[in-house]
Scaffold this active site. Structure first.
Site, PDB file in Angstrom:
ATOM      1  N   ARG A 118       0.855  -1.200   0.000  1.00 43.13           N
ATOM      2  CA  ARG A 118       0.000   0.000   0.000  1.00 43.13           C
ATOM      3  C   ARG A 118       0.887   1.244   0.000  1.00 43.13           C
ATOM      4  NH1 ARG A 118      -1.517   1.614   4.747  1.00 43.13           N
ATOM      5  NH2 ARG A 118      -2.375  -0.355   5.457  1.00 43.13           N
ATOM      6  N   TYR A 167     -16.701  18.139 -13.565  1.00 47.93           N
ATOM      7  CA  TYR A 167     -17.300  16.805 -13.715  1.00 47.93           C
ATOM      8  C   TYR A 167     -18.342  16.608 -12.599  1.00 47.93           C
ATOM      9  CZ  TYR A 167     -17.476  11.760 -12.955  1.00 47.93           C
ATOM     10  OH  TYR A 167     -17.899  10.481 -12.730  1.00 47.93           O
ATOM     11  N   ASP A 197      -7.789  20.320 -12.557  1.00 51.21           N
ATOM     12  CA  ASP A 197      -8.110  19.007 -13.127  1.00 51.21           C
ATOM     13  C   ASP A 197      -7.722  19.066 -14.606  1.00 51.21           C
ATOM     14  OD1 ASP A 197      -9.307  16.805 -14.350  1.00 51.21           O
ATOM     15  OD2 ASP A 197     -10.962  16.743 -12.922  1.00 51.21           O
ATOM     16  N   LYS A 220      -9.023   8.319 -18.463  1.00 49.22           N
ATOM     17  CA  LYS A 220      -9.353   8.959 -19.741  1.00 49.22           C
ATOM     18  C   LYS A 220      -8.135   8.930 -20.676  1.00 49.22           C
ATOM     19  CE  LYS A 220     -12.989   9.888 -17.241  1.00 49.22           C
ATOM     20  NZ  LYS A 220     -14.005   8.873 -17.067  1.00 49.22           N
TER      21      LYS A 220
HETATM   22  C1  LIG Z   1     -12.723  15.801 -15.763  1.00 54.14           C
HETATM   23  C2  LIG Z   1     -12.893  14.606 -14.876  1.00 54.14           C
HETATM   24  N1  LIG Z   1     -12.301  14.581 -13.678  1.00 54.14           N
HETATM   25  C3  LIG Z   1     -12.430  13.526 -12.841  1.00 54.14           C
HETATM   26  C4  LIG Z   1     -13.201  12.426 -13.185  1.00 54.14           C
HETATM   27  C5  LIG Z   1     -13.334  11.283 -12.219  1.00 54.14           C
HETATM   28  O1  LIG Z   1     -12.518  10.237 -12.612  1.00 54.14           O
HETATM   29  P1  LIG Z   1     -12.809   8.680 -12.350  1.00 54.14           P
HETATM   30  O2  LIG Z   1     -14.036   8.319 -13.121  1.00 54.14           O
HETATM   31  O3  LIG Z   1     -11.556   8.004 -12.823  1.00 54.14           O
HETATM   32  O4  LIG Z   1     -13.021   8.515 -10.881  1.00 54.14           O
HETATM   33  C6  LIG Z   1     -13.824  12.400 -14.432  1.00 54.14           C
HETATM   34  C7  LIG Z   1     -14.640  11.235 -14.816  1.00 54.14           C
HETATM   35  O5  LIG Z   1     -15.349  11.263 -15.808  1.00 54.14           O
HETATM   36  C8  LIG Z   1     -13.678  13.526 -15.299  1.00 54.14           C
HETATM   37  O6  LIG Z   1     -14.261  13.556 -16.501  1.00 54.14           O
END
Ligand SMILES: Cc1ncc(COP(=O)(O)O)c(C=O)c1O
Length: 392
Positions: free
Chosen positions: A52, A105, A183, A208
């Site tokens: 971990r 998101y 982000d 992604k």
């Molecule tokens: C811009 C963005 N940030 C964070 C996330 C969250 O990521 P995860 O689905 O890997 O938890 C997403 C998911 O679609 C996203 O589009």
């Protein structure tokens, strides 16, 4: 002597990925182990005690991510949301205030508004493209600006260099660090380098574009500052939301082709956005690469490409439904950033957890469709969309 600086594509293939010491394996092996035998009492080998805390496959990916974003330290998590959770556990506490881009998101909004808000952290969701509004929304207890750019799904572009200087001003005024967190999932470090523009921390859903093949869920936090990075590392180990060795292997492998894929996403994205703009049944197209986009000039300055994310409005949920039931090459599904084109209806899918009035305020209308343009032959993507539009 300092190491020579390398180009981005070279880093994608080599950073953190020295041949393995026992065998010379050119690819970082999957160290599928939970623990490590110690040399002797109180003497673990190379600091490896428990998986971990530290795993060589994950560490290779973390070094790679730090190199690509230009950060001091990176940490990899079991999902993008696990990354954001650990970020917030590390840098905010009860009584703190956080300013958030209003169009993040939906899952980020859900975590902040439905969970963290119960722990005494307050959030304001503002249009971070409006710098005067951001300045006016700062409070003495503000400790973080959490910005997504481009946003999901309305592709708003925020000025990261200007927000970084607002965060610095706020730090001085508040007598405490106000971190700018970005982000960078949509742009990836290939198109946008938030830390170089003055941000403190970058978060990713590696699910992604970084992984890029829709076969792994993961996330990352990359800190400009080593002390911040150590705090994330402490919380990563304490809270435990780590990325598995197999997923770390997949993301590392995916990143090797990031520049090639991003160039292809960008070329196809531009072509699809231009084509959609000419279709009478499409009421509007939101793509930072179009001169009609309000953030176009800023995107040109701040990013080195526009990528493959496009939203477009068909005027009604019924029209969106007809199109989405007819597409074949563009697979109907959540998520984005894979080599295959994915198409979705944000209001009922990715952003269903945002309250209906709040959704509308953010421009997520019933007719809005989001497409993550893949790297298939663009003629096939266009033919598929043309065929589906004929049903609208
Ligand atoms: C811009 C963005 N940030 C964070 C996330 C969250 O990521 P995860 O689905 O890997 O938890 C997403 C998911 O679609 C996203 O589009």
């Amino acid at each position: 002597m300092s190491a020579p600086s390398r180009g981005f594509a070279t880093l994608c293939i080599h950073a953190g990925q020295e041949p393995e010491s026992a065998t010379g394996a050119v690819t970082v092996p999957i160290f599928q182990t939970s623990t490590y035998v110690q040399e002797s009492f109180g003497n673990p080998r190379n600091g490896y005690e428990y998986a971990r805390t530290k795993n060589p496959t994950r560490l290779a990916l973390e070094e790679l991510l730090a190199a690509l974003e230009g950060g001091a330290l990176a940490h990899a998590f079991a999902s993008g949301m696990a990354a954001t959770t650990t970020l917030m556990l590390s840098f905010v506490k009860a009584g703190d205030h956080v300013l958030v881009s209003r169009n993040t998101y939906g899952g980020t909004y859900r975590f902040f508004s439905k969970i963290l808000a119960n722990f005494g952290v307050t959030f304001d969701y503002v249009d971070t493209t409006d710098l005067a509004l951001v300045r006016a929304s700062l409070r003495p207890e503000t400790r973080m600006l959490f910005v997504e750019t481009p946003t999901n799904p309305t592709m708003e572009i925020s000025d990261l260099a200007a927000l970084a200087s607002l965060a610095r001003e706020a730090s001085a005024a508040n007598g405490a660090k106000v971190r700018l967190v970005v982000d960078n999932t949509f742009a990836t470090p290939f198109f946008q380098k938030p830390l170089a523009l003055g941000a403190d921390v970058v978060v990713h859903s590696t699910t992604k574009y970084l992984n890029g093949h829709s076969d792994s869920v993961g996330g990352a936090v990359i800190c400009a500052d080593a002390e911040d990075g150590a705090r994330i590392g402490f919380a990563q180990n304490a809270a435990g939301g780590i990325l598995s060795p197999f997923d770390a292997f997949l993301v590392t492998r995916g990143i090797k082709t990031l520049p090639v894929r991003m160039r292809a996403h960008d070329a196809n994205g531009r072509a699809v956005a231009a084509w959609l703009s000419e279709q009478p049944k499409v009421e509007s197209v939101i793509y930072p690469g179009l001169p009609s986009h309000p953030g176009h000039e800023l995107a040109r300055r701040q990013m080195s490409g526009f990528g493959g994310m496009i939203s477009f409005d068909l005027g009604s949920e019924e029209a969106a439904r007809r199109l989405l039931d007819k597409v074949v090459v563009c697979a109907l599904g959540e998520s984005l950033g894979g080599v295959e084109s994915l198409i979705s209806h944000p209001a009922t899918m990715t952003h269903a957890s945002v309250e209906p009035e709040e959704r509308l305020r953010r421009g997520i209308t019933p007719g809005l469709v989001r497409v993550s343009v893949g790297i298939e032959d663009v003629e096939d993507i266009l033919a598929d969309l043309a065929n589906a539009l004929s049903a609208v």
